[in-house]
Scaffold this active site. Sequence first.
Site, short mmCIF file in Angstrom:
data_model
loop_
_atom_site.label_atom_id
_atom_site.label_comp_id
_atom_site.label_asym_id
_atom_site.label_seq_id
_atom_site.Cartn_x
_atom_site.Cartn_y
_atom_site.Cartn_z
N LYS A 173 9.55 14.11 -22.86
CA LYS A 173 8.42 14.48 -22.03
C LYS A 173 7.75 15.70 -22.63
CE LYS A 173 6.56 13.16 -18.10
NZ LYS A 173 6.48 11.77 -17.58
N GLY A 176 0.03 3.33 -0.28
CA GLY A 176 -0.67 3.83 -1.47
C GLY A 176 -1.18 2.66 -2.29
N VAL A 177 -2.51 2.47 -2.25
CA VAL A 177 -3.07 1.31 -2.98
C VAL A 177 -4.03 1.77 -4.06
CG1 VAL A 177 -2.62 -0.56 -1.37
CG2 VAL A 177 -4.58 0.92 -0.95
N GLY A 178 -3.49 2.58 -4.97
CA GLY A 178 -4.23 3.01 -6.15
C GLY A 178 -4.08 1.96 -7.24
N HIS A 179 -3.85 2.44 -8.47
CA HIS A 179 -3.77 1.49 -9.60
C HIS A 179 -2.70 0.43 -9.38
CE1 HIS A 179 -5.99 4.75 -11.64
NE2 HIS A 179 -6.54 3.73 -12.25
N VAL A 180 -1.46 0.87 -9.14
CA VAL A 180 -0.37 -0.11 -9.03
C VAL A 180 -0.40 -0.81 -7.67
CG1 VAL A 180 2.12 -0.48 -9.15
CG2 VAL A 180 1.09 1.31 -10.53
P1 NAD Z 1 -2.78 6.22 -8.33
O1 NAD Z 1 -3.11 7.66 -8.29
O2 NAD Z 1 -3.75 5.27 -8.94
O3 NAD Z 1 -2.48 5.70 -6.83
C1 NAD Z 1 -1.85 6.45 -5.86
C2 NAD Z 1 -2.54 6.13 -4.54
O4 NAD Z 1 -1.83 6.76 -3.48
C3 NAD Z 1 -3.99 6.62 -4.46
O5 NAD Z 1 -4.82 5.55 -4.02
C4 NAD Z 1 -3.92 7.75 -3.44
O6 NAD Z 1 -5.14 7.87 -2.69
C5 NAD Z 1 -2.78 7.31 -2.57
N1 NAD Z 1 -2.12 8.36 -1.81
C6 NAD Z 1 -1.95 9.66 -2.12
N2 NAD Z 1 -1.28 10.30 -1.14
C7 NAD Z 1 -1.00 9.36 -0.21
C8 NAD Z 1 -0.31 9.39 1.02
N3 NAD Z 1 0.22 10.54 1.51
N4 NAD Z 1 -0.21 8.26 1.72
C9 NAD Z 1 -0.76 7.10 1.28
N5 NAD Z 1 -1.42 7.01 0.10
C10 NAD Z 1 -1.55 8.12 -0.62
O7 NAD Z 1 -1.35 6.12 -9.05
P2 NAD Z 1 -0.67 4.81 -9.65
O8 NAD Z 1 -0.89 4.76 -11.11
O9 NAD Z 1 -1.01 3.63 -8.82
O10 NAD Z 1 0.87 5.19 -9.44
C11 NAD Z 1 1.47 5.16 -8.16
C12 NAD Z 1 2.91 5.63 -8.26
O11 NAD Z 1 3.64 4.76 -9.13
C13 NAD Z 1 3.10 7.03 -8.84
O12 NAD Z 1 4.22 7.63 -8.24
C14 NAD Z 1 3.37 6.77 -10.31
O13 NAD Z 1 4.11 7.83 -10.88
C15 NAD Z 1 4.20 5.51 -10.21
N6 NAD Z 1 4.19 4.68 -11.43
C16 NAD Z 1 3.03 4.20 -11.92
C17 NAD Z 1 3.04 3.39 -13.05
C18 NAD Z 1 1.76 2.80 -13.60
O14 NAD Z 1 1.82 1.83 -14.38
N7 NAD Z 1 0.58 3.31 -13.23
C19 NAD Z 1 4.25 3.08 -13.70
C20 NAD Z 1 5.44 3.58 -13.17
C21 NAD Z 1 5.39 4.39 -12.03
#
Ligand code: NAD
Length: 377
Positions: free
Chosen positions: A85, A185-189
């Site tokens: 890291k 949490g409905v962001g990227h993943v």
């Molecule tokens: P992201 O930032 O795109 O999505 C996170 C979502 O959570 C956002 O839409 C945000 O508005 C929402 N959020 C924030 N606080 C919240 C709360 N208190 N309650 C409900 N929703 C809330 O991130 P991501 O890339 O989708 O990743 C999500 C998680 O998965 C993270 O913990 C990340 O470390 C983990 N992760 C992601 C990947 C990847 O491929 N992107 C891979 C492994 C792990």
Amino acid sequence: MGTDTVSITELMTAKGHEQVVFVTDPPSGLRAIVAVHSTALGPSLGGIRFWRYPSEHDAVLDALRLSEAMSLKASAAGLHQGGGKAVVLWDVPDAPRSEALLRAMGRAIDELGGRYIAAEDVGATPRDMQVIAAETRWVTGIEGPGGSGDPSPVTAYGVVQAMGTVLEELDGDGTLDGKRVVVDGVGHVGSHLARLLADAGAHVAVADVNPERVDVLLREIGAEALPVDRALEEPCDVLAPCALGSVLNETTIPRLRCRAICGAANNQLADAACDDSLAARGILYAPDFVVNAGGIINLAEEFVGYEGERARARTAQIADTVRRVFEFARQDGVPPGRAAEQMARRRIAEEGAGRRWRPGDPAAWTNGAPLRTLRPG
Ligand code: NAD
């Protein structure tokens, strides 16, 4: 504890870290730490985090903790890869980084000769990674030829595979059809996950602090919207945390009304005792770092010339890994989080057998292909 060299090497020794590199470039203002936890299974891989730390001590601790977590994740996923890291001490979170600073960071990574391979992490942008990659080929996840691009769809696919095993464990049948799943949490993943679950016939309920993200899914897949403060307490078959870490803690665990937890968020358990608390409540926990390994599996495919289909096929194996974790947990009478960690550590100790990857080491040690296929050039 201070941040003098002695205490850092003590911390490194306690957790088995191989190397910590302090990087500065006074003209550009770069201050960074690269932690290589283990290269026993292959070169260490992990994200570059740009973050405002209260002190340099906190930055070191974060780099040590996160690099160790990456070793466990790579090991559990069966990759020939270690954990590393990088953290860049960055006081103004949204301010753009100068090209000079990013290039200096790229050169520092290059000097490690492949012992640390970088990827995007919190605070880093695709543009940051492009500039860093201009100075070193030891970077993954870059858009363009040979790059694996956005890992989120593959990560979500891996979560669905893991969820199949979770349901199999609960009901003897892995089908999602008719099951109620809450995606918190409905962001990227999370958004990709919600779509995949709806396609598989699940009743999907979603929550997010950003209402626009919820609205899109209401329209697209007919998902049910939940207020953020109710998501964790909603009765459901599976709760999928896909937002922040530490969401499973001593306050939230007594209020959960799900049968199982299986989601993408990193570090879902506030501490190790939460693993026991969930088991005591009869809630099946699929360990986060096993479930969300699709992202790192996707990156590792760059070592052998990226192909999306092969990345998905390897990611599908997460279903088997979760099955092995549950079996191990049953046999040893430990909760699943601890079982997964023990499995990962055992593989590093047995298969890695005290090795350290050095620049020029055999190609077979890097997911079966020469590292130079990582990126052209
Ligand atoms: P992201 O930032 O795109 O999505 C996170 C979502 O959570 C956002 O839409 C945000 O508005 C929402 N959020 C924030 N606080 C919240 C709360 N208190 N309650 C409900 N929703 C809330 O991130 P991501 O890339 O989708 O990743 C999500 C998680 O998965 C993270 O913990 C990340 O470390 C983990 N992760 C992601 C990947 C990847 O491929 N992107 C891979 C492994 C792990």
